[in-house]
Write a protein that holds these residues in place. Structure first.
Motif, PDB file in Angstrom:
ATOM      1  N   ALA A 135       0.829  -1.208   0.000  1.00  0.00           N
ATOM      2  CA  ALA A 135       0.000   0.000   0.000  1.00  0.00           C
ATOM      3  C   ALA A 135       0.863   1.257   0.000  1.00  0.00           C
ATOM      4  CB  ALA A 135      -0.928  -0.004   1.219  1.00  0.00           C
ATOM      5  N   LEU A 136       1.908   1.259   0.819  1.00  0.00           N
ATOM      6  CA  LEU A 136       2.795   2.419   0.892  1.00  0.00           C
ATOM      7  C   LEU A 136       3.537   2.636  -0.415  1.00  0.00           C
ATOM      8  CD1 LEU A 136       4.228   1.913   4.494  1.00  0.00           C
ATOM      9  CD2 LEU A 136       2.687   3.739   3.736  1.00  0.00           C
ATOM     10  N   ILE A 169      -6.966   1.631  -0.945  1.00  0.00           N
ATOM     11  CA  ILE A 169      -7.809   0.426  -0.884  1.00  0.00           C
ATOM     12  C   ILE A 169      -6.982  -0.763  -0.393  1.00  0.00           C
ATOM     13  CG2 ILE A 169      -9.189  -1.204  -2.236  1.00  0.00           C
ATOM     14  CD1 ILE A 169      -9.851   1.132  -4.122  1.00  0.00           C
ATOM     15  N   CYS A 170      -5.753  -0.850  -0.891  1.00  0.00           N
ATOM     16  CA  CYS A 170      -4.850  -1.937  -0.500  1.00  0.00           C
ATOM     17  C   CYS A 170      -4.601  -1.928   1.004  1.00  0.00           C
ATOM     18  CB  CYS A 170      -3.532  -1.797  -1.272  1.00  0.00           C
ATOM     19  SG  CYS A 170      -2.265  -2.996  -0.823  1.00  0.00           S
ATOM     20  N   ALA A 171      -4.530  -0.733   1.596  1.00  0.00           N
ATOM     21  CA  ALA A 171      -4.268  -0.624   3.030  1.00  0.00           C
ATOM     22  C   ALA A 171      -5.346  -1.318   3.854  1.00  0.00           C
ATOM     23  CB  ALA A 171      -4.169   0.843   3.429  1.00  0.00           C
ATOM     24  N   ALA A 172      -6.539  -1.443   3.296  1.00  0.00           N
ATOM     25  CA  ALA A 172      -7.635  -2.103   4.001  1.00  0.00           C
ATOM     26  C   ALA A 172      -7.566  -3.622   3.886  1.00  0.00           C
ATOM     27  CB  ALA A 172      -8.974  -1.608   3.458  1.00  0.00           C
ATOM     28  N   PHE A 173      -6.715  -4.115   2.972  1.00  0.00           N
ATOM     29  CA  PHE A 173      -6.575  -5.557   2.757  1.00  0.00           C
ATOM     30  C   PHE A 173      -5.095  -5.940   2.731  1.00  0.00           C
ATOM     31  CE2 PHE A 173     -10.440  -4.069   0.690  1.00  0.00           C
ATOM     32  CZ  PHE A 173     -11.404  -4.918   1.218  1.00  0.00           C
ATOM     33  N   PRO A 174      -4.386  -5.782   3.861  1.00  0.00           N
ATOM     34  CA  PRO A 174      -2.931  -5.983   3.889  1.00  0.00           C
ATOM     35  C   PRO A 174      -2.483  -7.386   3.513  1.00  0.00           C
ATOM     36  CG  PRO A 174      -3.813  -5.829   6.121  1.00  0.00           C
ATOM     37  CD  PRO A 174      -4.916  -5.411   5.188  1.00  0.00           C
TER      38      PRO A 174
END
Length: 203
Positions: A135-136, A169-174
């Motif tokens: 995500a980062l 969005i990715c941060a919500a699904f690590p």
């Protein structure tokens, strides 16, 4: 006579705009960068990562950090070298300068957020904090694109916005970061590169 006057003004404005902005990157380089990213993601998925549901973010035994970093470096190297070669070729065919003050400003605006993000991600990785790495990467890369877009000809800022949104969005699904990484650096690059390539062919 008045039409010629407005036409001349329009051409002067266009020349001034191009002189203060870097030439657009080759669309083909975007397509190839996306392909490199997908290959890198496939290698990481097959050899370096366990299934998403079994990832233990507190154990380096589960995630082979050094191999993943090497994978990322290879993807980035191939992408950068390809972009330089194809952009230089494009600039030569259009009789445009590729290295001047505008290029230097573009690189500075691109590298500052990208380098800061890269260092932060590495620090987190070596502290066994992997959950938000993908995500980062997407977020900082998107910020770098948006920050540098004012010095480019084209709509690269929209790619940047898309990367940022995908990163959030990715941060919500690590646990599924690799899939989002492949989508952002692979699929989005290929789509954007294809659109650029088609636009180049129409010119």
């Amino acid at each position: 006579m008045q039409k010629d006057y407005f036409k001349d003004i329009s051409e002067i404005k266009d020349l001034m705009n191009r002189s203060s902005r870097f030439i657009s990157l080759s669309g083909l380089s975007g397509i190839l960068a996306g392909c490199y990213a997908l290959i890198g993601a496939a290698v990481a998925y097959l050899y370096f990562l366990p299934p998403a549901i079994n990832i233990d973010y507190s154990s380096t035994k589960e995630i082979k950090v050094n191999y993943i970093i090497l994978d990322l470096i290879l993807v980035a190297t191939f992408s950068i070298v390809t972009a330089i070669i194809l952009t230089m070729k494009k600039a030569k065919s259009n009789q445009e300068k590729i290295w001047d003050a505008t290029t230097q400003r573009l690189l500075l605006n691109f590298m500052v957020p990208l380098a800061a993000g890269g260092v932060y991600i590495l620090i987190q990785a070596y502290q066994n904090h992997f959950g938000l790495s993908a995500a980062l990467m997407l977020i900082f890369y998107g910020l770098a694109l948006v920050n540098a877009s004012k010095f480019t000809i084209g709509n690269v800022q929209f790619l940047g916005y898309a990367e940022i949104i995908l990163g959030l969005i990715c941060a919500a699904f690590p646990g599924y970061g690799l899939y989002f990484w492949a989508l952002g650096f692979g699929v989005l690059h290929i789509v954007y590169g294809t659109l650029m390539y088609r636009a180049e062919k129409k010119q």
